[in-house]
Design an enzyme around this catalytic site. Structure first.
Site, PDB file in Angstrom:
ATOM      1  N   LYS A  73       0.798  -1.210   0.000  1.00  0.00           N
ATOM      2  CA  LYS A  73       0.000   0.000   0.000  1.00  0.00           C
ATOM      3  C   LYS A  73       0.843   1.278   0.000  1.00  0.00           C
ATOM      4  O   LYS A  73       0.312   2.361  -0.213  1.00  0.00           O
ATOM      5  CB  LYS A  73      -0.971  -0.009   1.186  1.00  0.00           C
ATOM      6  CG  LYS A  73      -1.871  -1.211   1.229  1.00  0.00           C
ATOM      7  CD  LYS A  73      -2.814  -1.327   0.046  1.00  0.00           C
ATOM      8  CE  LYS A  73      -3.971  -0.394   0.141  1.00  0.00           C
ATOM      9  NZ  LYS A  73      -5.075  -0.725  -0.795  1.00  0.00           N
TER      10      LYS A  73
HETATM   11  N1  PMP Z   1      -3.288  -7.477   2.193  1.00  0.00           N
HETATM   12  C1  PMP Z   1      -3.087  -6.518   3.107  1.00  0.00           C
HETATM   13  C2  PMP Z   1      -2.324  -6.875   4.350  1.00  0.00           C
HETATM   14  C3  PMP Z   1      -3.587  -5.230   2.923  1.00  0.00           C
HETATM   15  O1  PMP Z   1      -3.377  -4.288   3.857  1.00  0.00           O
HETATM   16  C4  PMP Z   1      -4.321  -4.949   1.747  1.00  0.00           C
HETATM   17  C5  PMP Z   1      -4.888  -3.571   1.570  1.00  0.00           C
HETATM   18  N2  PMP Z   1      -6.125  -3.401   2.226  1.00  0.00           N
HETATM   19  C6  PMP Z   1      -4.526  -5.983   0.813  1.00  0.00           C
HETATM   20  C7  PMP Z   1      -3.978  -7.232   1.074  1.00  0.00           C
HETATM   21  C8  PMP Z   1      -5.364  -5.796  -0.421  1.00  0.00           C
HETATM   22  O2  PMP Z   1      -4.896  -4.803  -1.292  1.00  0.00           O
HETATM   23  P1  PMP Z   1      -5.917  -3.959  -2.106  1.00  0.00           P
HETATM   24  O3  PMP Z   1      -6.520  -2.937  -1.188  1.00  0.00           O
HETATM   25  O4  PMP Z   1      -5.127  -3.313  -3.187  1.00  0.00           O
HETATM   26  O5  PMP Z   1      -6.966  -4.859  -2.654  1.00  0.00           O
END
Ligand code: PMP
Length: 502
Positions: A73
Site C-alpha cells: 500500500k
Molecule cells: N493485504 C493486506 C495486508 C492489505 O493491507 C491490503 C490492503 N487493504 C490488501 C492485502 C489488499 O490490497 P488492495 O486494497 O489493493 O486490494
C-alpha cells in the site's frame, strides 16, 4: 474535502490516463528520501512449498512486504499523495490528511506525511493489530479506532467516521483509496510493469488478495493488455462479499482474522471484468500458510500473504511444468508479532495444535467447574463508576458485560478502564459502552478445554473467560487467572513431578 478522481463512464480506461515514468533502476546508489525506495520489489521463486503441494508449475512471490512502510500500500499512498499535491489539493504544512484504512494505506500515508510534513489522521477498525497502530503513532499519525462489527455504510464505520471528520476538520483532505483512480493506476504503472519486466512479458497466472481491489484491478488491466493469456485469480476470505456480490445474504458478512482483505461492499476501484477466477479462503489455512512461507521459504510476510498463497496452491493445480504463476505477498511480519506469529495466539483459535506435554500431570486434564472463579455481570447501560465499585467490592478480576439476551458482549476490567480514562477524554460518569473490552480470550466449557490449553492462553493474557452455550446464548461461567490455576495445581499435585502439595 473529498477527492473524487476519475469519472464512472471510463473510470477503468487506465491506459489513457497520465502515467508516472517508471524506471526499473535497481542500481541507484543513493536516494533523496525513503519515499524514493517504494516499489521495485523482488520476485522470488518458491523452492519447497509448491513441490510439497504437488504442483508442477513454478510459483514466484512478489515481495511487497519489502516496501519501506512494510506493504504494497506504500505504492498507492504515495501515488495518491503526489497526484493531490500536483493538483494543489494537498498543501504542505496546511492540509490535514485523513483516511479510513485497514492500516497499511495508513502507514504508507503516514510515511509520506512524515517525510513531507503533514498532519495525518488514520481511522481504522479495532480488529487491526496494535503493531500497526504503534507503527502509525511512531510515524506521528493520530489514530481513531472504530468498532470492527460496524457495517461500512453505518455511521460508526471507519469509512463513515473518516468522511464525517473530513467535513468537520479545517483543511482536511480525504484521498479516498476506495474511489481514487490513483489506487489501481499505481499498480498498473508499477506493480504490473515490474512483474512483466521480471517475467519477460510471459506469465501464466497472477494470484492477488482483494481488499480495496486496487492491486488486482490495476495489475490485471496492464497484464491483460500485454499478456492476454494470463489468468487473473482474486482471493477473498469467507465473510466478505467481493467474490460473490450477486448471491449475498446477511450471514455471508462475518468476522475473520486475516487483515487487509475482504469487504462488505464493492469499492469503485474493483473491476470484476478483469478477474477470471475467485478463490475463497479461511483463516486457519491462510495463517498456517503464512507460517510456512516464513519457516520454509524465509519470506517474512503477513496473514493475507498466506491467504493469497493458499489460493495460488488451489488455482495453480491447472498449470503444467514450465508454466509460471506470480503471487503477491502484500505485507510483512511486523504487523502481526503478537497475532499469528505467536503460537499461543494460533492455538487459542484452534489454528494450530497445542504442544504435547506428557511430563506434566495436569496438562491434559479437562477443565472442571471447580477451578473457575465465578464473575459478576453488568449491563452496558451502567456507569463506569458503578462497575468500578462492584469490582472493588467483589475483588473480581473482571465483570462480564451482558446484552439484553444475557449473552456475553464483552468484559469490563479495572486495567482497561484506567487506560481509557488516562488516555482518552472519558469520565467515570459515562455508560460502559466505550469501556467494553471485546478482544479477550475465552474457552467454552462445552468444547472440553484442557488445563494445558488454559495455561497456553494465560501465557498471553492475564485471564481466560469461561463460557457455556445454552440455546445459542453464550453465558459467562467465570474466569481463570494464573493464580487460580496454580492454586488448583498446588492443592491437587504430588511430589513425583515437582508439583508439591502445599
Ligand atoms: N493485504 C493486506 C495486508 C492489505 O493491507 C491490503 C490492503 N487493504 C490488501 C492485502 C489488499 O490490497 P488492495 O486494497 O489493493 O486490494
Amino acid at each position: 474535502m473529498e477527492n473524487g478522481t476519475g469519472n464512472s463512464t471510463n473510470y477503468f480506461n487506465l491506459k489513457e490516463l497520465n502515467h508516472a515514468t517508471h524506471a526499473l533502476d535497481r542500481n541507484q546508489k543513493t536516494y533523496s528520501n525513503v519515499l524514493q525506495c517504494i516499489g521495485n520489489t523482488p520476485l522470488v521463486k518458491l523452492s519447497k512449498i509448491p513441490k510439497e503441494e504437488g504442483l508442477e508449475c513454478d510459483i514466484y512471490a512478489k515481495c511487497e512486504f519489502l516496501n519501506p512502510g512494510g506493504s504494497v500500500k506504500d505504492r498507492i499512498a504515495y501515488r495518491m499523495f503526489l497526484e493531490a499535491e500536483k493538483k494543489g489539493i494537498l498543501v504542505p504544512g496546511k492540509s490535514v490528511i485523513i483516511e479510513p484504512t485497514s492500516g497499511n494505506t495508513g502507514i504508507g500515508l503516514a510515511l509520506a506525511a512524515a517525510v513531507r510534513g503533514y498532519r495525518c489522521i488514520i481511522v481504522l477498525p479495532e480488529k487491526m493489530s496494535d503493531e500497526k497502530v504503534n507503527t502509525l503513532k511512531a510515524l506521528g499519525a493520530e489514530i481513531i479506532r472504530t468498532p470492527t462489527e460496524a457495517p461500512t455504510m453505518s455511521p460508526e464505520s471507519n469509512v463513515m467516521v473518516a468522511k464525517r471528520l473530513s467535513k468537520e476538520i479545517p483543511n482536511a483532505v480525504l484521498l479516498d483509496q476506495y474511489n481514487n483512480v490513483c489506487n489501481p493506476l499505481a499498480h498498473y504503472d508499477t506493480t504490473a510493469e515490474e512483474i512483466l519486466w521480471s517475467m519477460d512479458d510471459d506469465v501464466d497466472m497472477v494470484v492477488i488478495g482483494a481488499g480495496t481491489c486496487g492491486t488486482i484491478s490495476g495489475v490485471a488491466h496492464k497484464i491483460k493488455e500485454r499478456c492476454p493469456k494470463c489468468v487473473v485469480v482474486g482471493v477473498d476470505p469467507y465473510g466478505s462479499i467481493l467474490a460473490q456480490p450477486e448471491e449475498i445474504n446477511e450471514s455471508d458478512v462475518q468476522m475473520y482474522e486475516v487483515e487487509g482483505v475482504g469487504y462488505d461492499f464493492l469499492p469503485k476501484v474493483l473491476d470484476r471484468s478483469v478477474i477470471d477466477k475467485w478463490i475463497k479462503t479461511e483463516d486457519s489455512t491462510s495463517l498456517q500458510m503464512s507460517r510456512r512461507l516464513i519457516k520454509e521459504e524465509g519470506l517474512l510476510c503477513g496473514g493475507s500473504s498466506g491467504a493469497a498463497m493458499w489460493g495460488a496452491m488451489q488455482a495453480a493445480k491447472s498449470l503444467k511444468a514450465g508454466q509460471r504463476c506470480v503471487v503477491i505477498l502484500p505485507d510483512n511480519i511486523r504487523n502481526y508479532m503478537t497475532k499469528f506469529i505467536s503460537d499461543q495466539w494460533m492455538e487459542a483459535r484452534h489454528f494450530k495444535p497445542l504442544p504435547v506435554n506428557d511430563k506434566i500431570w495436569w496438562w491434559n486434564k479437562q477443565l472442571s467447574e471447580d477451578i473457575i472463579k465465578p464473575c459478576s455481570s453488568i449491563s452496558p447501560d451502567c456507569t463506569v463508576a458503578k462497575a468500578l465499585a462492584l469490582l472493588h467490592k467483589t475483588g473480581d478480576t473482571l465483570l462480564a458485560v451482558l446484552n439484553d439476551q444475557k449473552s456475553i458482549k464483552g468484559v469490563f476490567t479495572t486495567d482497561n478502564a484506567r487506560q481509557r480514562l488516562a488516555n482518552l477524554s472519558a469520565s467515570t460518569g459515562e455508560s460502559l459502552d466505550k469501556f467494553i473490552v471485546k478482544k479477550y480470550y475465552k474457552v467454552n466449557i462445552d468444547n472440553k478445554p484442557t488445563l494445558g490449553e488454559v495455561s497456553r492462553i494465560l501465557d498471553i493474557s492475564p485471564y481466560v473467560v469461561v463460557v457455556k452455550t445454552e440455546e445459542y446464548i453464550e453465558k459467562p461461567l467465570g474466569t481463570i487467572t494464573s493464580e487460580d490455576l496454580m492454586h488448583y495445581i498446588t492443592t491437587n499435585g504430588n511430589h513425583m513431578n515437582g508439583n508439591c502439595k502445599a
